[in-house]
Structure formats: structure tokens, C-alpha cells
Write a protein that holds these residues in place. Sequence first.
Motif, short mmCIF file in Angstrom:
data_model
loop_
_atom_site.label_atom_id
_atom_site.label_comp_id
_atom_site.label_asym_id
_atom_site.label_seq_id
_atom_site.Cartn_x
_atom_site.Cartn_y
_atom_site.Cartn_z
N SER A 210 57.47 -3.81 10.02
CA SER A 210 56.89 -3.74 8.68
C SER A 210 55.37 -3.80 8.70
N HIS A 211 54.84 -4.59 9.62
CA HIS A 211 53.39 -4.79 9.70
C HIS A 211 52.94 -4.71 11.15
N VAL A 212 51.87 -3.97 11.37
CA VAL A 212 51.36 -3.75 12.73
C VAL A 212 49.85 -3.88 12.74
N SER A 213 49.33 -4.52 13.77
CA SER A 213 47.88 -4.59 13.99
C SER A 213 47.59 -4.27 15.44
N ALA A 214 46.40 -3.74 15.68
CA ALA A 214 45.96 -3.44 17.04
C ALA A 214 44.62 -4.11 17.29
N ALA A 215 44.36 -4.43 18.54
CA ALA A 215 43.11 -5.08 18.91
C ALA A 215 42.51 -4.41 20.13
N VAL A 216 41.18 -4.37 20.18
CA VAL A 216 40.43 -3.88 21.33
C VAL A 216 39.56 -5.02 21.82
N CYS A 217 39.69 -5.37 23.11
CA CYS A 217 39.01 -6.54 23.66
C CYS A 217 38.15 -6.12 24.85
N VAL A 218 36.90 -6.55 24.88
CA VAL A 218 35.94 -6.19 25.92
C VAL A 218 35.68 -7.40 26.81
N PHE A 219 35.74 -7.18 28.14
CA PHE A 219 35.55 -8.27 29.10
C PHE A 219 34.42 -7.94 30.07
N ASP A 220 33.89 -8.99 30.69
CA ASP A 220 32.86 -8.81 31.72
C ASP A 220 33.45 -8.26 33.01
N THR A 221 34.65 -8.74 33.36
CA THR A 221 35.26 -8.33 34.62
C THR A 221 36.71 -7.91 34.41
N LEU A 222 37.17 -7.05 35.30
CA LEU A 222 38.56 -6.60 35.25
C LEU A 222 39.50 -7.75 35.58
N HIS A 223 39.08 -8.62 36.47
CA HIS A 223 39.90 -9.75 36.87
C HIS A 223 40.17 -10.67 35.68
N GLU A 224 39.14 -10.93 34.86
CA GLU A 224 39.32 -11.78 33.69
C GLU A 224 40.23 -11.13 32.65
N ALA A 225 40.09 -9.82 32.50
CA ALA A 225 40.96 -9.11 31.55
C ALA A 225 42.42 -9.25 31.96
N ALA A 226 42.70 -9.06 33.26
CA ALA A 226 44.08 -9.18 33.73
C ALA A 226 44.58 -10.62 33.64
N GLN A 227 43.71 -11.59 33.92
CA GLN A 227 44.11 -12.99 33.79
C GLN A 227 44.44 -13.34 32.35
N ALA A 228 43.70 -12.76 31.40
CA ALA A 228 43.97 -13.02 29.98
C ALA A 228 45.37 -12.56 29.60
#
Length: 529
Positions: free
Chosen positions: A281-299
Motif C-alpha cells: 500500500s505504501h512504499v518509500s525509497a532512500a538513497v544513502c551516500v557513504f565515505d567508503t564502500l566498506h562502511e556501506a556494506a557494514q551498514a
Amino acid sequence: QEQTQTTRIDEMTPLSVLMFNNKCRPTQKIIEINRNILLKCISSSARLGQKQQQDQVHVPSSFLKALSSIPNVSVNTQKHDLEQHSKGESHHASRMLPSAVVYPKSTEAVRDVVRLCGDASISIVPFGAGTSVEGHVCCLEGGISMDLSHLNKIHLPQETGGEVIPLDDFHVTVDAGVRRLQLNNALRYTGMQFMVDPGADASIGGMVACGASGTSAVKYGTMRENILALRAVLPDGSIVQCGTNARKSSAGYDLLSLMCGSEGTLGVITEVTVKLHPLPSHVSAAVCVFDTLHEAAQAVTAMMMTGVSLDKCEILDEASIDAFNKYSADVDDLPVKPHLFLEFSGSTQVSVDEQVHLAQAICVEDFRCQNFQFTSNDDERNRMWKARHKLYYASLALRPGSQGIVTDACVPLSCLADIIDATSNDVHEMGVVGPCFGHAGDGNFHCILPILPESDTPDYLERVFEVNCRLSQRAIDVGGTVTGEHGVGSGKIGYLAKQYGVETVQMMVTIKRALDPKNIMNPQKVVSV
């Protein structure tokens, strides 16, 4: 030919075997051999057609006449159609053209074709939409290409007045040639959707045959979790039913799972019953920017461990964002830094917002996310995901005219950060083009390595192969797989023994020989017999 410790090399040895069985250190001879293969078999469609025509296996005219006489079967021997069906979207060489393209219109027609081919010991290569990337549809031993696109009925229940009744059982049966977007378009007024989304508009039968998945697997699973039953024609021409319409069964061997991922080597899938899910019924999307690829994957790991409900969870490195920006005119340019693309859904906007804010807190407070933006606007979401699904072509566009070597590693979630980071570093250190991106929520990612076979130096190709081999070895070392969703085909056939062991591969060979003693079904794919 050259003899190595584990591999005899000739022009038709799959690239993956050459790269992997030689301890991931391709010799100069291997590089030159493979460069010649690519030059001969990839450089242009005209050259490809000429090469294949010379190698085409002769099929008696009496056989083609018998094919044409089968009811509900069309046969085409035009050169352009043969060339179109000789390879998918992969860089893998196709040894020859099929002798004919056969278009059956029913399961019974498939049966009759298979029986005729079995009697004549002529190979059959099933063909869905041609979107595979591991050489699945290459005709390595000639024979016929069986195009299932004319099996395209969606068996929706109908009321007396012609209106579609509610799909109370949350499933629908479709012919194998039905395409993914065709199915969801037919379901648009039912409130239900088929949720497996590999990006390409693949056929349902092909998606089952390759064990496909995609961006939505983190919530809805892969094809294995989204099918209830199927019909298939075995190499002896018998028609079998695997699975039931019930949500579970413990009756007998799990033949449904055996056929899912069999890549046309055990039979021809003609009909599939797929699971459906209610549209959120309800959908949201997010775009997140990180300093490192490692931190993005850890998140991503942290969000999964915290119980954040994610519909989609995609990770993109800097090179992917660069390709994304250059290729996608409909989406504003993004900072050239590692990103996560996330999607959330729920029955109320309040429940969705709760998940969004929890994800935001984890990304920003724990992993130094620089920018976390979200939207519930459907147009913005759709543009973002449309651009994401074109990232394969965006990667190839970084080197115009290139062919892509596609990796498809899938690792335990706890290992994702280290392995995708190491792969991205390899790309940078080796000085090759190789955007890294993928489905971070289930540990599956791709490194696309575009090559220009007519102009790339042997040194550049060696560095590309080195990146591929290191990635594959790392995935296996941590208990992962070299293919999470693309399948084995001919391209990754050399990896199976490394991943599973010789005894397990022999078990697969035993199954293949038992069901297909004449080896007519898509030979030299998955296992060598």
C-alpha cells in the motif's frame, strides 16, 4: 594445444576453466588463446555468423522436414534467426549456429520435437528471451534451438462474465515463454504481482531454469522460493509434473528444486506455477551516500541484524555511480561515492516511516552516512530503479563497443564488506574498468569487466582475468558461491569442482546421465558429460 597440470587448452575451452584451473594465474599463452577466441567469436556479428556457418553441424533435410510436419510447431532456418539464437548477452564464444530454430506452441509439441531429436541424437538448446550471461543458449554442439516464446499464455481464472476473479490462492500458472513484464501487466487489476525482478525482461521459464533472482530477493526470495509447480518434458519425451499448488509438501524427492537451476540440461520447462504477493500500500525509497564502500556494506549487515524490513537493498561503488551518472539522463547526477539504494514498504505510511528512520539512524550514526534522502514519490522511485536496472549497460558504455565479463559472487552477509571492498580495490590497483554493485541484502554482487577484444592488450586482459579469479577464490574461501543468480552455463562450468568438490560434481553428472543418457539436452552446460 597446450597441456597444463589440470586443463588441456584449445580454442573451445571455456574462459572460466582456463582462468580458474590454472590457479588464477593465466599464462601468456592462455591470454593469447582467449584473445584469439574473443576476436573470432565476439568482434562482429558478421564475423560471428561466418565462423559459425563453417562449423554448423549438418542435419539431414529429412529431419528438418519431419520437424516441420509436427503439429503446432514452426521451423525457421533463416541465417539471421539462427545467429540471433546462437548466443545470449554474454561474451562467451558460440561454436556454431543451430541448424534450425523451432517454435513449439504447446507442451505436446515440445514432447514431439524432443522425441524426434532423441531418436536422431540431435542436441536441443532451450531458448527463452536470450538475456542470459553465461553462455546458456550457445549451441556448442549444433543441433536445434528451441524457442519457447510461442508458449505465452497466462492461465488466469475467469468468471462466467469474463471478469478476472480474485487470486485467493496467491498463485498463477503461466507458460514458460511468458515474460516477466507481460505477467505483471496482466496482473495489474488483481492487486497482486510477481515479485522476482532480475532487471531484464526475462521469460519465466528461463528464470526458473537459471535459478534467477534480483533486487527484490532480500524480501521475497529467489525463483526457488517463488514457484510451486512446473511441467517439463524430459529427454525421453515424457511429460512430468513437479510440485503441487499446495504451499508445502513432503511427498517424495524434491524434483521441483532439481529442475530449478537445471538450465535446460535435464528437460524443457513448459509451464510454471508462480507465487504472487499483494502490492504494498505504501512504499518509500532512500538513497544513502557513504565515505567508503566498506562502511556501506557494514551498514547493510547492521540493518539486517537490527530487523529493518527492506524490500530492496542495492550497493554501488564509485565506478558504478560514475557509470550511473553518465548513462542515466532521467536521474540527477549523484556524488561519485559509494551508495546504498534502499526500498521499504508497509500497510501504512507510519509503519514505512518507522523503518526508514531506523535505517537512517543506523547509516548516519553508526556508519558515517553523509547524506540520507528518502521519498515516497512513485515517479522518483521508478526512475531510480529503472536506471539501476540499466547499470550493466551503463558499465559497458564506459568502454564503448565492449563485451562484459560478468561476475556473480554471493557470500555470507558477514563477509560482504571485506570481499566487495577487496574486489573494488583490485579493480583500482590493476588499472582496469570494473564497476562493483549488487544486491547487498543477500550478499550477492557483480563486478562488470568490459573488454575490447580487438584492441585490448594481452597485459590488460591478464589483469581483467586476475580480478575475476581473485574474486572467485575469495568467495569460495568464505563458503560462498561464484554464481548467486546467473547460473553456470558454459562460462562457470570450471568452478563447480572448486566450489563443491569432485564428488559432488560427479553426483550431478550421474543425475544428468540418468535422465539424459544421449546427452541431447543443452550439452556442455552445468556439467561436462
